[in-house]
Design a protein around this motif. Structure first.
Motif: not given
Lengths: 664, 187
Positions: A5, A9, B1, B4, A11-12, B11-12, B7-8
């Motif tokens: 997790k 985060l 997982m 996330h 990486l984001a 953001l990108l 979510f990632f």
């Protein structure tokens, strides 16, 4: 889970930060714009547009990359032993590294030149130089295998090399260090440079049917340092141009003493005339010693022959053959534009780039517009040869390549940039930083008659903070630029092997389809081949034991060998009898001080092994060839000297005695 | 997982979109090419020795087997480096099965049964016919065993199929058999 997790985060967050930083104005930070990734992206399973051949510098090898992805496709061993594939370790390849000094395991590889026909890259061969112990190699581009290595006498520091003529008639190699000729008494005081030293240019003929190289003749020139060179082409066909530094003829502290004169030279050689003079019997035979090493693709074996004679012409005895053209400040690169009309000399200490005109050089020669002589060679007046100068190009110009639109691109070592300028009006059009301090640069076809105009790669000498740190030594960085627009755009950084100097690239289609997939076993004429398991055997000849072994998924034949004795030399002649693309087998035996083998399908290679103790010694395949690769192994039994264990060998039949199997 | 990851990705996209009002080009040129995935059976190579799949495809007596291998998704595996020994029932051998058996196995819902039967015909290691010994037990890829018997110089498997021909392939060997081997019933 927590870890995952947090990583996600993290990486984001990084992605977010990177995203923002790319919103900064251009020319800040890394100067990469948003579409760089797509321009160098080659989807998984897709091919690159270009093969990019890159010199390996102090590694002695050549690497092959795909462009625009920067994928490393292969490292081709040339002048150094290579553990990856047994180059210089197997008995068959050892002769390739033989020289008049004996076996040399490591050299310094600087420049590459692809063979050409009518000034265009033809994809037959690529030539490579060994800088230290002077040699030129030819790599076959159907097998990506070094086919030939030729040593050069009368030379030292084979730097101005190997550059080919328009139709690959000759490969030219100029010496960096002038030295006393090999047949003279070289035992002279070092400070007798002016009296006793000579600079030699070698002309290596190339047999157009099989590529075989021979020294056709050598030109003995005044003692200077020859740095780089390029052939004339088109209008300047038949001529060759060399940059010369240390025209001061210093023999110590060259850093200072070879930088005194305001101008050194570009040397122009009428090589067609030289070839005719040789044909007419001119020149003297000189006793020398050099190795000619050739690899035979049918026997998979190299042969080294020591040759003892070259024909040498002293250029001052043949007026009209050679002229000097003044060129500012220790010129390094010597590059000829696609039409052959313009010769660019890059004085690494100069504040400008002189561009010479072939037409003006010819007129100056006809009008005898000379400012004097240097060691008996006419020196053309600078202005009589000059087309013009690129003013304020940057600091430390080194090398120039050309595109298909009439532009030239020059690396600036000191100001760490690539500068684009127009050959026609010599105006600077664009400049872009590199990271850091570029040496050579390369445009696919950029030194041929037919350059391309899409990509440029700068090969940088200094890496420092460009990649994750890996201790004191970092891989040299290559930087790929998109040059299709008015402005050069950096699109990719990638690490290289050794230290890249010159490089070449060619459209993949020129090479891809003729690439060899395996060697036909029926063509294998190695004297120790075993073309099938029934012919595998072990033969004792005095204290030499020859093992004729085969390798195929997933066993070695024979895999049980007895009767070897201490004091024996054992030769494992392993033939990979697969006839399938990309299925090499390896061979290693415990304690072998001679290395290992990697054997291509259809090939025979030999490992010499001198056992040093009695016992049971395992051997195995080192290349994960198949699901039962771990089973691909065997045992050799070594008995004491004088033992009466007979030679025996088998695969699959030497089962344990039934009474020796423990009861269940 | 999974959450996330999404979510990632958000953001990108968000960060790239943030650049769109500046002059920097981004997302629209970066659409990745989708590449069709094929196994080693898709490698274009007319020069190398043929692998087991290519040999079988070239045999007019093995069309049923080849169709079954395709239906069972075993073509990629058998195009792999191997080494395999494949017992290859002929069309006639399949025809000896009760009517409708093959058709039944070819139905999508019977894929696992078909895989089980076909994997019962494959073992790792390239075994030449002359290397078999009477009473030898072979562990097959599906996890069950086949017993070898030698009668009158002929190699029989489970006393129900005989090797009638052997064909080397680049990644192993094919033994053509005159019967279909049926794995033992699941316990």
């Amino acid at each position: 889970m927590n870890l995952i997790k947090n990583n996600a985060l993290g990486l984001a967050t990084l992605a977010l930060m990177f995203g923002f930083s790319s919103c900064k104005p251009k020319n800040v930070g890394s100067a990469v714009s948003g579409d760089a990734a797509s321009k160098s992206y080659v989807a998984p399973g897709k091919y690159d547009e270009y093969y990019n051949f890159v010199s390996g510098g102090f590694s002695g090898q050549m690497s092959v990359y795909g462009l625009p992805s920067g994928r490393l496709l292969k490292v081709v061993p040339i002048f150094s032993v290579n553990p990856e594939n047994g180059w210089g370790y197997s008995e068959e390849t050892k002769p390739m590294l033989n020289t008049s000094h004996g076996f040399i395991p490591w050299d310094d590889q600087h420049h590459l030149d692809l063979s050409q026909t009518n000034g265009e890259i033809d994809g037959r061969w690529i030539f490579a130089n060994a800088n230290n112990t002077p040699r030129v190699a030819r790599v076959d581009l159907a097998t990506f295998h070094t086919a030939e290595i030729l040593e050069l006498p009368n030379s030292a520091g084979n730097h101005s090399s190997p550059f080919i003529t328009e139709n690959t008639e000759y490969v030219i190699a100029g010496t960096r260090f002038s030295v006393p000729p090999d047949d003279s008494n070289g035992d002279v005081p070092i400070n007798t440079y002016k009296q006793n030293f000579k600079g030699t240019i070698s002309f290596i003929s190339v047999d157009q049917t099989n590529g075989n190289m021979d020294i056709a003749f050598q030109l003995q020139c005044p003692a200077v340092n020859f740095d780089l060179s390029h052939a004339g082409k088109g209008v300047s066909s038949g001529w060759f141009f060399f940059s010369c530094y240390n025209t001061e003829q210093a023999n110590t502290l060259l850093e200072v003493n070879a930088s005194k004169r305001d101008k050194d030279f570009i040397m122009a050689v009428n090589w067609k005339q030289a070839a005719e003079l040789i044909k007419a019997g001119k020149g003297r035979k000189q006793a020398v010693k050099y190795a000619s090493n050739r690899y035979n693709e049918k026997t998979h074996t190299a042969t080294s022959t020591i040759k003892t004679e070259v024909t040498v012409m002293d250029v001052k005895d043949f007026p009209g053959l050679v002229y000097f053209i003044p060129c500012p400040k220790s010129p390094h690169g010597c590059d000829v534009n696609p039409t052959g009309e313009y010769i660019v000399g890059s004085g690494k200490l100069a504040a400008l780039i002189p561009v010479f005109s072939f037409d003006k050089i010819q007129k100056a020669i006809a009008a005898k517009a000379f400012e004097g002589e240097y060691e008996g060679i006419p020196v053309i007046k600078y202005d009589a040869a000059l087309y013009g100068e690129v003013k304020k190009p940057g600091l430390g110009p080194l090398h120039t390549e050309f595109d298909d639109k009439g532009n030239a691109y020059t690396t600036m070592f000191v100001s760490s940039e690539v500068v684009k300028w127009s050959v026609k009006d010599l105006k600077v059009l664009d400049r872009v930083p590199t990271y850091y301090s570029p040496g050579h640069l390369m445009i696919p076809g950029g030194d041929s008659k037919k350059p391309t105009g899409k990509y440029l790669v700068a090969y940088n000498k200094i890496t420092k903070d460009r990649f994750l740190p890996t201790g004191p030594e970092l891989a040299q960085s290559a930087q790929l630029f998109d040059i299709s627009g008015d402005k050069m755009q950096l699109i990719l950084d990638y690490p290289t092997i050794g230290e890249p100097h010159y490089a070449q690239a060619v459209a993949a289609s020129i090479i891809r389809d003729k690439s060899v997939k395996f060697f036909k076993i029926e063509d294998n004429s190695n004297p120790y081949v075993s073309k099938g398991e029934p012919t595998a055997k072990v033969v004792r000849e005095g204290n030499k034991v020859h093992v004729y072994m085969t390798a195929i998924r997933s066993h070695l034949t024979p895999d049980n060998i007895e009767g070897i004795k201490l004091g024996d030399e054992v030769y494992f002649h392993v033939t990979n009898i697969e006839q399938d693309w990309d299925v090499p087998h390896g061979f290693a035996i415990k304690g072998a001080a001679t290395g290992e083998l990697l054997i291509m399908p259809g090939e025979t290679t030999t490992l010499k092994w001198v056992p040093d103790r009695a016992g049971i010694i395992p051997f195995y395949c080192t290349d994960f060839c198949s699901a039962l690769h771990q089973e691909m192994s065997g045992y050799a039994r070594v008995s004491p000297a004088g033992s009466n264990v007979p030679i025996s060998f088998s695969t699959g039949t030497n089962q344990p005695k039934s009474d020796s199997i423990p009861a269940k | 997982m999974k959450k996330h990851k999404i979510f990632f990705a958000f953001l990108l996209i968000g960060s790239m979109a943030a650049c769109n009002d500046s002059s920097t080009k981004t997302a629209e040129t970066a659409a990745p090419e989708v590449v069709a995935n094929g196994g080693q059976e898709a490698v274009k190579d007319d020069e190398s020795a043929k692998d087991i799949v290519k040999v079988a495809i070239g045999s007019k007596d093995h069309t049923t087997l080849v169709a079954a291998l395709k239906q069972a998704d075993l073509v990629t595996s058998l195009s792999n480096a191997g080494p395999f020994t494949v017992f290859a029932p002929t069309n006639a051998a399949f025809d000896k099965l009760p009517a409708g058996t093959v058709e039944g196995l070819m139905k999508p819902e019977k894929k696992e049964d078909l895989q089980n039967i076909l994997q019962y015909h494959v073992t790792l290691a390239a075994m030449k016919a002359e290397s078999f010994i009477d009473g030898q037990v072979l562990g097959m890829v599906n996890g069950d065993n086949v017993t070898v018997s030698i009668k009158d110089g002929k190699v029989m498997l489970n006393n129900s199929a005989t090797i009638v021909a052997s064909i080397p392939a680049s990644n192993g060997i094919i033994h053509v058999i005159d019967g279909v081997l049926l794995p033992p019933a699941k316990k």
